[in-house]
Design a protein around this motif. Structure first.
Motif, PDB file in Angstrom:
ATOM      1  N   GLY B 249      19.047  50.402 -30.964  1.00  0.00           N
ATOM      2  CA  GLY B 249      18.473  49.277 -31.696  1.00  0.00           C
ATOM      3  C   GLY B 249      18.225  48.034 -30.862  1.00  0.00           C
ATOM      4  O   GLY B 249      18.041  46.941 -31.404  1.00  0.00           O
ATOM      5  N   GLN B 250      18.224  48.167 -29.534  1.00  0.00           N
ATOM      6  CA  GLN B 250      18.056  47.015 -28.649  1.00  0.00           C
ATOM      7  C   GLN B 250      16.691  47.032 -27.953  1.00  0.00           C
ATOM      8  O   GLN B 250      16.087  48.094 -27.794  1.00  0.00           O
ATOM      9  N   ASN B 251      16.273  45.844 -27.499  1.00  0.00           N
ATOM     10  CA  ASN B 251      15.238  45.785 -26.469  1.00  0.00           C
ATOM     11  C   ASN B 251      15.794  46.472 -25.234  1.00  0.00           C
ATOM     12  O   ASN B 251      16.935  46.205 -24.850  1.00  0.00           O
ATOM     13  N   ILE B 252      15.002  47.315 -24.593  1.00  0.00           N
ATOM     14  CA  ILE B 252      15.489  47.987 -23.386  1.00  0.00           C
ATOM     15  C   ILE B 252      14.496  47.781 -22.252  1.00  0.00           C
ATOM     16  O   ILE B 252      13.291  47.953 -22.434  1.00  0.00           O
ATOM     17  N   ALA B 253      15.024  47.420 -21.085  1.00  0.00           N
ATOM     18  CA  ALA B 253      14.212  47.391 -19.866  1.00  0.00           C
ATOM     19  C   ALA B 253      14.882  48.294 -18.844  1.00  0.00           C
ATOM     20  O   ALA B 253      16.105  48.335 -18.752  1.00  0.00           O
ATOM     21  N   VAL B 254      14.064  49.034 -18.088  1.00  0.00           N
ATOM     22  CA  VAL B 254      14.599  49.890 -17.031  1.00  0.00           C
ATOM     23  C   VAL B 254      14.091  49.373 -15.694  1.00  0.00           C
ATOM     24  O   VAL B 254      12.886  49.186 -15.506  1.00  0.00           O
ATOM     25  N   ILE B 255      15.023  49.089 -14.788  1.00  0.00           N
ATOM     26  CA  ILE B 255      14.663  48.609 -13.448  1.00  0.00           C
ATOM     27  C   ILE B 255      15.177  49.622 -12.435  1.00  0.00           C
ATOM     28  O   ILE B 255      16.388  49.785 -12.276  1.00  0.00           O
ATOM     29  N   GLY B 256      14.262  50.305 -11.749  1.00  0.00           N
ATOM     30  CA  GLY B 256      14.690  51.300 -10.771  1.00  0.00           C
ATOM     31  C   GLY B 256      13.494  51.898 -10.058  1.00  0.00           C
ATOM     32  O   GLY B 256      12.364  51.418 -10.206  1.00  0.00           O
ATOM     33  N   ASP B 257      13.747  52.953  -9.282  1.00  0.00           N
ATOM     34  CA  ASP B 257      12.639  53.677  -8.672  1.00  0.00           C
ATOM     35  C   ASP B 257      11.712  54.163  -9.775  1.00  0.00           C
ATOM     36  O   ASP B 257      12.172  54.536 -10.856  1.00  0.00           O
ATOM     37  N   VAL B 258      10.424  54.193  -9.494  1.00  0.00           N
ATOM     38  CA  VAL B 258       9.447  54.498 -10.538  1.00  0.00           C
ATOM     39  C   VAL B 258       9.727  55.853 -11.198  1.00  0.00           C
ATOM     40  O   VAL B 258       9.818  55.958 -12.427  1.00  0.00           O
ATOM     41  N   GLY B 259       9.893  56.907 -10.395  1.00  0.00           N
ATOM     42  CA  GLY B 259      10.077  58.246 -10.960  1.00  0.00           C
ATOM     43  C   GLY B 259      11.303  58.323 -11.848  1.00  0.00           C
ATOM     44  O   GLY B 259      11.242  58.812 -12.987  1.00  0.00           O
ATOM     45  N   LEU B 260      12.413  57.808 -11.347  1.00  0.00           N
ATOM     46  CA  LEU B 260      13.662  57.864 -12.102  1.00  0.00           C
ATOM     47  C   LEU B 260      13.586  57.007 -13.360  1.00  0.00           C
ATOM     48  O   LEU B 260      14.055  57.398 -14.432  1.00  0.00           O
ATOM     49  N   SER B 261      12.945  55.840 -13.249  1.00  0.00           N
ATOM     50  CA  SER B 261      12.811  54.964 -14.419  1.00  0.00           C
ATOM     51  C   SER B 261      12.020  55.655 -15.521  1.00  0.00           C
ATOM     52  O   SER B 261      12.339  55.530 -16.706  1.00  0.00           O
ATOM     53  N   GLU B 262      11.005  56.401 -15.112  1.00  0.00           N
ATOM     54  CA  GLU B 262      10.195  57.085 -16.124  1.00  0.00           C
ATOM     55  C   GLU B 262      10.992  58.185 -16.813  1.00  0.00           C
ATOM     56  O   GLU B 262      10.824  58.426 -18.006  1.00  0.00           O
ATOM     57  N   VAL B 263      11.857  58.863 -16.079  1.00  0.00           N
ATOM     58  CA  VAL B 263      12.719  59.880 -16.692  1.00  0.00           C
ATOM     59  C   VAL B 263      13.623  59.236 -17.747  1.00  0.00           C
ATOM     60  O   VAL B 263      13.758  59.741 -18.870  1.00  0.00           O
ATOM     61  N   TYR B 264      14.230  58.104 -17.403  1.00  0.00           N
ATOM     62  CA  TYR B 264      15.083  57.405 -18.369  1.00  0.00           C
ATOM     63  C   TYR B 264      14.275  56.947 -19.581  1.00  0.00           C
ATOM     64  O   TYR B 264      14.709  57.100 -20.720  1.00  0.00           O
TER      65      TYR B 264
END
Lengths: 296, 296
Positions: B249-264
């Motif tokens: 139920g939260q706003n989520i941001a993913v900061i990481g390598d592009v490929g890994l971030s997309e998996v998350y």
């Protein structure tokens, strides 16, 4: 004093080889080496065995009965898996071709399970040994180790089983991960019990709790003995939570190294499970004796 | 073309060193080496840095602002942790004594959390960069990597965070465990999703499901690409299950390598979570820029 074996029992795993000069069910002598399956090419199995048993051979042909990873595809001879539900010993021991003429070598097959996919090699022999010594025993047998097995047994058959990589995870995390700096010799019973309780009640927590061992060392100088005990507790708690359908309300026997078996038994006791402990080597020899009795 | 830096931003982790010649918020040039913190003795940090940045220095003294494991006790200079709840940048950058006279080097402190015990070094700078670029943003920031962090952010402060060893577990299990034989190059999306769903719904299952990757290979010749994707799915599912209180139920941001971030991000989407992805290096530089602005 020179010993002549009536037959020879062999426990041949990934990293060790143990041989026993037998007379009936009695061990006359034993020998071991580090020539485990993982270190041997096909042509090296024969010499590795003969080095250990040569002195026990008499004038005739001596039968050798072996169990464990020696029967894997990468082993000496492949002994194809039996399929559960099945008696732990299928009777289809594979004879090794082209051995030294003074011996006939047989390898006990492992067991496989189609769904969920699982395999064992060696543990089926210990289960057979336990059942030979405990007639009409129904329940669950836990065989702790690098790859711990939980085996459901009923009416002298293995009904189903499940493998947990707990031992290997402990070795990797304590030896090769960032936790190596925070996990050392010694033991802290309270830290073990706290870790165990954490993942038994909330098994999903393990993913977060592992790094906590490192952080707790950095921030609070938590001793490495406590780190080791907590890591052990977290991993075992997660295993027991996942294996609960196996052991809940069942007769439980633990077959393994004494120290490790006692850790499992004690952990089960905190959950109301009472486990009897059986000696690992004794069960292996009893199982190989049963396997020998099935030979043609 | 020769570049003269107004100041220099440095991202100095365990295994890598990256330096950026800056003018204000603009990157003029970049350089990197494998001189990560884990490979350096105290006296080697200075030379490792100067080799990369020497050509960027002008006539005066140039400020260098660094983040990451370079500030650990075993690093160049210890930058004591700030304690959450806290702004991601505490303003207490530690100046390295005795550097080359042409530079002043400052190291950004990490953050610690007393209970549950946890630490970060480097991620606080990326969080600061994200908040600098996204004013008044409240929610949860996921920073996937060797040790993935989940960070709860509110009113420009880090409220709490939790570290998961998912990346390191994947490396150990795929490279050094019995699973190495059944995990190889390539990807199988269906196997990933099945593994993910399994541990998301029953996180305790991970202890049993891991060995299943090996057994499935032995019994069904399951391809190594499927093994790899399933291992990734099982580990990520267990992490997301444990981190659910963070992201649900939260706003989520993913900061990481592009490929890994997309998996998350994709995995979160299967659970109804929508994550925006932010570029890791861009956030680091924005964070180091903010840290520079806090210097006296």
């Amino acid at each position: 004093m020179a010993v002549t074996a009536e037959w020879i029992a062999v426990d041949w795993g990934t990293s060790n080889l143990r041989a026993f000069a037998m007379h009936g069910e009695t061990v006359l002598a034993e020998a071991q080496s580090d020539k485990g399956m993982s270190q041997l090419e096909k042509a090296e199995f024969g010499p590795a065995l003969m080095t250990l048993i040569d002195g026990w051979l008499g004038a005739g042909v001596t039968d050798v009965v072996a169990c464990g990873m020696v029967g894997a595809r990468q082993g000496w001879v492949e002994a194809p898996y039996g399929t559960v539900p099945s008696a732990p010993l299928t009777g289809n021991a594979a004879q090794v071709p082209g051995t030294d003429a003074r011996v006939r070598v047989f390898v006990v097959p492992g067991l496989k399970q189609a769904k969920p996919a699982d395999v064992m090699r060696g543990e089926e022999t210990q289960v057979a040994g336990f059942l030979a010594k405990n007639k009409n025993w129904d329940g669950v047998i836990c065989l702790p180790g690098t790859h711990t097995k939980w085996v459901h047994v009923s009416a002298d058959e293995v009904i189903s089983f499940r493998t947990f990589m707990t031992g290997e995870m402990f070795a990797l995390l304590s030896g090769s991960s960032v936790l190596q700096h925070s996990v050392g010799e010694g033991w802290d019973e309270a830290a073990f019990e706290d870790g165990l309780g954490t993942t038994l009640s909330r098994p999903e927590a393990i993913a977060a709790e592992l790094f906590g061992i490192r952080a707790s060392d950095l921030l609070n100088a938590t001793p490495a003995a406590a780190g080791r005990a907590r890591l052990s507790g977290l991993l075992l708690g997660a295993e027991l939570a996942a294996a609960r359908p196996y052991w809940l309300g069942q007769n439980i026997a633990v077959i393994g190294d004494v120290g490790l078996s006692e850790v499992y038994a004690k952990a089960l006791k905190t959950q109301g499970g009472f486990a009897t402990i059986a000696d690992c080597q004794e069960m292996t020899i009893a199982g190989l004796t049963a396997a020998r009795n099935l030979l043609g």
